[in-house]
Design an enzyme around this catalytic site. Structure first.
Site, PDB file in Angstrom:
ATOM      1  N   CYS A  53      10.043  43.979   5.020  1.00 20.43           N
ATOM      2  CA  CYS A  53      11.046  43.124   4.383  1.00 20.43           C
ATOM      3  C   CYS A  53      11.132  43.246   2.861  1.00 20.43           C
ATOM      4  O   CYS A  53      12.243  43.322   2.320  1.00 20.43           O
ATOM      5  CB  CYS A  53      10.858  41.669   4.814  1.00 20.43           C
ATOM      6  N   ASP A  92      12.779  47.743  12.910  1.00 18.98           N
ATOM      7  CA  ASP A  92      12.916  46.595  12.023  1.00 18.98           C
ATOM      8  C   ASP A  92      14.310  46.537  11.402  1.00 18.98           C
ATOM      9  O   ASP A  92      14.902  47.576  11.088  1.00 18.98           O
ATOM     10  CB  ASP A  92      11.870  46.694  10.905  1.00 18.98           C
ATOM     11  N   ARG A 131      -1.614  47.209   9.492  1.00 18.71           N
ATOM     12  CA  ARG A 131      -2.239  45.893   9.361  1.00 18.71           C
ATOM     13  C   ARG A 131      -3.720  46.012   9.706  1.00 18.71           C
ATOM     14  O   ARG A 131      -4.094  46.695  10.659  1.00 18.71           O
ATOM     15  CB  ARG A 131      -1.550  44.870  10.274  1.00 18.71           C
ATOM     16  N   HIS A 155      15.252  38.263   9.407  1.00 18.75           N
ATOM     17  CA  HIS A 155      14.341  39.333   9.819  1.00 18.75           C
ATOM     18  C   HIS A 155      14.486  39.482  11.338  1.00 18.75           C
ATOM     19  O   HIS A 155      14.376  38.493  12.066  1.00 18.75           O
ATOM     20  CB  HIS A 155      12.889  38.976   9.508  1.00 18.75           C
ATOM     21  N   HIS A 203      16.980  43.869   8.771  1.00 20.71           N
ATOM     22  CA  HIS A 203      17.167  42.665   7.958  1.00 20.71           C
ATOM     23  C   HIS A 203      18.654  42.482   7.676  1.00 20.71           C
ATOM     24  O   HIS A 203      19.339  43.441   7.299  1.00 20.71           O
ATOM     25  CB  HIS A 203      16.370  42.753   6.660  1.00 20.71           C
ATOM     26  N   GLN A 207       8.025  49.803  13.611  1.00 15.58           N
ATOM     27  CA  GLN A 207       8.892  48.745  14.132  1.00 15.58           C
ATOM     28  C   GLN A 207      10.344  49.180  14.133  1.00 15.58           C
ATOM     29  O   GLN A 207      10.784  49.925  13.251  1.00 15.58           O
ATOM     30  CB  GLN A 207       8.781  47.483  13.260  1.00 15.58           C
TER      31      GLN A 207
END
Length: 635
Positions: free
Chosen positions: A333, A382, A362, A510, A384, A380
């Site tokens: 993000c 991912d 992580r 997100h 936004h 991911q």
């Protein structure tokens, strides 16, 4: 007079304080026998709980979800009771309920064996048969510390020492066993009849690797024998589907000790990855996302501004160069905000949707790592969305509809919706959280689905909807999510020019559909037991020659299938065809094509589908059309 209101709104009156058990007996002998607890004004309590004023009451039985959890918690205590009976000097620590069961952490001078577990289980049945009362006691904190120290239970004493002085401590006693616990528990051990101890594993005291290693004994408990048998059958099936074993036998991937939590993808596994990624890339385009790519490491100052350094630092890998400290990104993000901030944005640009197959890392504990399902490095799907407040509901609704299409294509029709709200450790004002939570709940209501509230389970920067799917064994996997964030755009200075020419902060959504691609592929492998549908299979078809005389033909058929975009191979080994078919079947291929002299002469193939299904002989062109239809239908 005390008036008790029951769930059906009927009322019972009593001229003096009354226990939950007495109310159940007043209703009927059957209910009194079935009662394991009560819910008084929304709070779970023991059946011995005394009701001293007007109250709402629900009798909890083993048919209720809460009742089953109480049975499992009480069975954990029964296990500790039995273990201490058998092994003097064994200390108990904590014993919570987990999905489908419970565990208890023990300290003992030697390792517990499978034979020890059998003995503990037998002793549990013996103690349960005694039907001993389970009694709640209240004790002063300091007195409880001294009592447990006198019993040689240093771990229990340490737990109580963390409780503020002057507090009253809740204890539960059955026979000569006593444990610290808030409860509630079943009224007597005779309620505990259906259980099984599963395994023993290592666990650090308080989950800290700097502390000593304890022994964690896992068990399961149910209200009915049939439920236990079904659960054990499900575990047996899950064992067969273990993606780690299938990953090895099907040559898909591996992990190794000198790269903990990181995946080595083999060609066949990477082929599955590419199918999933390219499918999701098409979803990006269809839904109006612009694909971007952001750096792997970012300066510490950016993570401080975003709030990650304060709230997530322990889970981040860090590095340094030329006296500057960096973090390897655990999330995408902050990078996406930098792309948004790279130019002047107008309200006409919104909603602006960015997507990235972002590689994140992580620092998960080594004990939690589990094949593809829990890793330290992952990618991911991912995205936004930068939008206005007025656009939130429409964006969340559209995202949910697209997510359901994706899950259906991958073979998942049963989706569970949960709304996670503000945690204690969070950024932003209560006002912004109020708006964010209302926007998500309104969007869920608009979809017409039923959903569950998870108070306090949101991210530190915003509430979220979690989308969980059920696999072929009925297991639930949380994959997708969408989160409303009023805070990060403010913290990182994201602005757009509004229609009144003022500068405003966008709302940031997100979102991820499958989440970690590694984890999702692991779920797919287990869901299909390694037998991937044709559109996902790393090898969709293998052409096997009966003798060397058909080798050139088999090779030409495989190459023709490849030219049509299919993942095809030729098996030209000089082995008996029965041996080839047996070996190829173990690879769980969607299709095996057998070619002999007859098939070669007629430009045909004999087609076998997964599971030994004989589809007969057909022309090569007919098979190409058939395979195309199967892949197009996501079969």
């Amino acid at each position: 007079m005390i008036q008790i209101t029951l769930p059906d709104q009927s009322k019972r009156s009593f001229d003096q304080p009354v226990t939950v058990a007495q109310v159940a007996a007043n209703i009927g002998a059957g209910l009194a026998k079935a009662a394991v607890a009560g819910r008084v004004d929304g709070k779970l309590v023991d059946t011995s709980h005394l009701i001293e004023s007007d109250a709402q009451l629900a009798i909890v039985t083993d048919k209720d979800t809460d009742g089953l959890e109480i049975i499992r918690h009480s069975t954990a205590h029964l296990m500790a009771y039995a273990a201490q009976k058998l092994f003097p000097g064994l200390q108990v620590t904590i014993g919570p309920v987990i999905d489908n069961g419970f565990y208890y952490d023990f300290s003992y001078h030697r390792a517990l064996t499978p034979e020890d577990l059998q003995a503990i289980e037998a002793k549990m049945r013996e103690l349960a048969a005694k039907d001993e009362p389970v009694v709640r006691e209240v004790m002063d904190r300091d007195a409880a510390i001294q009592m447990f120290l006198g019993m040689g239970e240093k771990y229990k004493a340490e737990i109580i020492e963390s409780i503020p002085a002057g507090e009253q401590i809740s204890l539960y006693r059955e026979g000569d066993f006593v444990d610290l616990c808030r409860g509630p528990h079943v009224p007597s051990t005779g309620k505990l009849k259906v259980f099984k101890l599963m395994k023993v594993a290592g666990a650090y005291w308080r989950g800290d690797h700097r502390n000593e290693m304890l022994q964690r004994v896992y068990g399961t408990a149910w209200s009915k024998k049939e439920d236990l048998e079904q659960y054990l059958h499900q575990l047996e099936e899950a064992e067969k589907r273990d993606h780690r074993k299938l990953g090895k036998s099907l040559d898909l991937f591996h992990v190794q000790d000198n790269a903990p939590g990181l995946v080595f993808w083999h060609p066949k596994g990477w082929a599955i990855w590419q199918v999933v990624e390219q499918y999701l890339r098409r979803v990006y385009v269809e839904a109006g996302y612009l694909e971007i790519k952001c750096p792997q490491i970012l300066d510490r100052s950016l993570w401080e501004k975003s709030g990650h350094w304060e709230h997530y630092k322990d889970n981040m890998f860090t590095t340094a160069s030329e006296n500057r400290e960096y973090a390897v990104k655990p999330m995408n993000c902050p990078g996406h905000v930098q792309v948004f901030n790279s130019g002047l944005r107008s309200y006409r640009d919104l909603p602006l949707r960015y997507g990235e197959f972002g590689s994140c890392h992580r620092n998960e504990s080594s004990g939690s790592l589990h094949g593809l399902l829990r890793v330290r490095g992952f990618t991911q799907d991912d995205g936004h969305i930068f939008c206005t407040e007025d656009q939130i509901q429409e964006e969340v609704f559209a995202f949910t509809q697209k997510l359901l299409e994706v899950y259906k294509d991958f073979g998942f029709d049963n989706v569970i919706y949960r709304l996670s709200t503000r945690p204690e450790n969070r950024v932003g004002s209560d006002e912004s959280w109020d708006k964010a939570e209302k926007a998500l709940s309104d969007a869920l209501d608009r979809t017409g689905v039923s959903w569950e509230l998870l108070p306090g389970e949101g991210a530190f920067y915003g509430p979220k909807i979690e989308y969980s799917l059920k696999d072929s064994l009925g297991r639930v996997w949380q994959c997708g999510t969408i989160q409303v964030d009023f805070n990060m755009p403010v913290r990182l200075g994201a602005e757009y020019v509004a229609d009144d020419n003022t500068r405003r902060h966008p709302v940031m959504l997100h979102r991820a559909i499958v989440g970690s691609l590694e984890r999702f592929i692991g779920i797919l492998i287990e869901n299909h037991a390694g037998a991937m549908p044709a559109w996902l299979a790393p090898v969709q078809v293998t052409v096997a020659s009966i003798t060397e005389a058909q080798a050139d033909y088999a090779q030409s058929v495989a190459k023709m299938l490849q030219r049509h975009g299919f993942r095809a191979e030729a098996d030209l080994r000089n082995d008996k065809i029965s041996f080839k078919i047996r070996e190829l079947s173990l690879q769980k291929l969607p299709f095996i094509l057998v070619v002999g002299d007859k098939e070669k002469a007629a430009n045909q193939v004999a087609v076998r589908a997964y599971g030994g299904k004989d589809l007969g002989v057909m022309s090569v062109d007919a098979f190409v059309a058939h395979l195309g239809q199967v892949v197009e239908a996501k079969q």
